[in-house]
Design a protein around this motif. Structure first.
Motif, short mmCIF file in Angstrom:
data_model
loop_
_atom_site.label_atom_id
_atom_site.label_comp_id
_atom_site.label_asym_id
_atom_site.label_seq_id
_atom_site.Cartn_x
_atom_site.Cartn_y
_atom_site.Cartn_z
N PHE A 217 0.86 -1.19 0.00
CA PHE A 217 0.00 0.00 0.00
C PHE A 217 0.89 1.24 0.00
O PHE A 217 1.29 1.74 1.04
CB PHE A 217 -0.93 -0.02 1.20
N GLU A 218 1.23 1.71 -1.20
CA GLU A 218 2.20 2.79 -1.34
C GLU A 218 1.69 4.12 -0.78
O GLU A 218 2.49 5.00 -0.46
CB GLU A 218 2.59 2.96 -2.81
N ASP A 219 0.37 4.29 -0.69
CA ASP A 219 -0.19 5.55 -0.19
C ASP A 219 -0.38 5.55 1.32
O ASP A 219 -0.96 6.49 1.87
CB ASP A 219 -1.54 5.82 -0.87
N ALA A 220 0.09 4.52 2.00
CA ALA A 220 -0.10 4.45 3.45
C ALA A 220 0.67 5.55 4.16
O ALA A 220 1.79 5.92 3.77
CB ALA A 220 0.36 3.09 3.96
N LYS A 221 0.06 6.07 5.21
CA LYS A 221 0.76 7.01 6.08
C LYS A 221 1.64 6.22 7.05
O LYS A 221 1.27 5.14 7.51
CB LYS A 221 -0.24 7.85 6.88
N PRO A 222 2.83 6.74 7.40
CA PRO A 222 3.67 6.03 8.37
C PRO A 222 3.02 6.01 9.74
O PRO A 222 2.49 7.02 10.21
CB PRO A 222 4.98 6.84 8.37
N VAL A 223 3.04 4.86 10.37
CA VAL A 223 2.40 4.69 11.68
C VAL A 223 3.42 4.67 12.81
O VAL A 223 3.13 5.09 13.92
CB VAL A 223 1.55 3.40 11.68
N VAL A 224 4.63 4.18 12.53
CA VAL A 224 5.61 4.03 13.60
C VAL A 224 6.84 4.91 13.34
O VAL A 224 7.23 5.15 12.20
CB VAL A 224 6.06 2.57 13.78
N ARG A 225 7.42 5.37 14.45
CA ARG A 225 8.73 6.03 14.43
C ARG A 225 9.54 5.44 15.57
O ARG A 225 9.06 5.37 16.71
CB ARG A 225 8.59 7.54 14.60
N VAL A 226 10.74 4.99 15.26
CA VAL A 226 11.64 4.43 16.27
C VAL A 226 12.72 5.47 16.57
O VAL A 226 13.53 5.80 15.71
CB VAL A 226 12.27 3.10 15.81
N GLU A 227 12.70 5.98 17.80
CA GLU A 227 13.65 6.99 18.25
C GLU A 227 14.61 6.37 19.25
O GLU A 227 14.19 5.79 20.26
CB GLU A 227 12.90 8.16 18.91
N CYS A 228 15.89 6.49 18.96
CA CYS A 228 16.92 5.83 19.77
C CYS A 228 17.79 6.87 20.48
O CYS A 228 18.41 7.72 19.82
CB CYS A 228 17.82 4.97 18.88
#
Length: 346
Positions: A217-228
């Motif tokens: 699904f190329e139009d998907a919005k990003p759901v996750v962000r991994v902050e380290c």
């Protein structure tokens, strides 16, 4: 911040479901797959967010996942179990009012004998050779099963993420051969099948990876962000190495940040020396090996010492990171470990 943080945007999750829902006709129900702990983001919170968006039917892999979901969602939604009715599952299926997708004559017999009248569905094998009844087995019990009133008859596509693959049309034809004319709701498509078009939609579609921001699904919005978080920054002279096995050698005077993340957090060791992290919009190369709890990153080019770096973000999706590990976005998401502090938006 002593541990890495998994930022989860529930608004984006709901938006992705609405976008996928809009791709099918109004009579087609759009369910949601929340197996594997909601693809790593937390099944209870994901399902509650999707329930608020309008989801009435959820799919999980195993009965134990269904129990967790029922406790989170209450009595109203239908919760379907891909794995069917396994030995030892009967009490949980009954007590939690779960709907197993029966995959074999053995499971069908078990369900009919132990829970006569309890809701069930049927999974057919249309060519994937993984789960479900094959045509001959289905033909032998079809009349009895249909008289019992299954909630759904479903199958699963093997190559839906490749729109031109001949297997798609082959499985569609097989599924139609097994189900055309039967008085029952039908389902064939997950995310990839939805994108193949209306011929694949039938009465219910069940998106999974597309909800969570993944391909196809190329139009998907990003759901996750991994902050380290950055634990320490050190100066490394030309010719010095960083990390296990001397796998990276500085070719110039460098500043190396050590961040609190590693393969114990589901960050695959395969991305060693072969990925980047981001400080805002600026990419920073991962150098050396990913170890259990730590990763070293070259921040020489940054004008300041960063407090944290992002591994998954708007600039690097789960699928882009997966390419560096020679895997797929599914594995990246579902590998995210239990040590993350999870922060939910929306």
């Amino acid at each position: 911040m002593g541990t890495s943080v998994l930022h989860i945007d529930l608004n984006a999750l709901r938006d992705n479901w609405r976008a996928l829902d809009a791709l099918s006709a109004p009579h087609v129900e759009t369910a949601a797959v929340v197996k594997a702990n909601g693809y790593g983001i937390g099944s209870a919170k994901a399902a509650r967010a999707l329930q608020k968006a309008g989801v009435k039917t959820f799919f999980v892999a195993a009965v134990e996942e269904g129990v967790t979901l029922r406790e989170a969602l209450g009595p109203d939604p239908e919760i379907c179990i891909f794995g069917g009715h396994m030995a030892g599952d009967t009490d949980m299926i009954a007590d939690m009012h779960l709907t197993p997708m029966l995959n074999s004559l053995e499971q069908t017999t078990r369900h009919f004998e132990a829970l006569a009248g309890h809701p069930f569905g049927i999974q057919l094998d249309s060519g994937m050779n993984r789960l479900g009844m094959e045509p001959a087995e289905w033909d032998a019990i079809k009349e009895i099963v249909i008289q019992a009133g299954p909630r759904l008859v479903m199958s699963h596509l093997a190559c839906a993420d490749e729109p031109d693959h001949p297997m798609n049309a082959q499985q569609l034809a097989s599924f139609r051969d097994m189900t055309d004319g039967l008085p029952v709701r039908r389902a064939l498509s997950a995310t990839g099948g939805i994108l193949l078009g209306a011929d694949y939609h039938f009465d219910l579609v069940r998106p999974g990876i597309g909800l969570y921001g993944g391909l196809p699904f190329e139009d998907a919005k990003p759901v996750v962000r991994v902050e380290c978080p950055v634990i320490q920054i050190r100066d490394v002279a030309t010719g010095e190495t960083a990390g296990y096995g001397n796998a990276w050698t500085a070719e110039r005077p460098s500043r190396i940040a050590t961040i609190a993340a590693g393969y114990a957090d589901g960050i695959l060791r395969a991305i060693s020396n072969n990925a980047v992290l981001f400080e805002g919009d600026t990419p920073c190369p991962l150098v050396g090996r990913v170890s259990m709890d730590l990763i070293t990153v070259d921040v020489t080019h940054l004008p300041h010492a960063p407090r944290s770096l992002d591994l998954i973000c708007a600039h690097q999706t789960v699928d882009e990171l997966a390419l560096n590990a020679d895997t797929i976005g599914y594995e990246i998401l579902t590998s995210l470990g239990g040590r993350y502090a999870r922060r939910y938006i929306g």
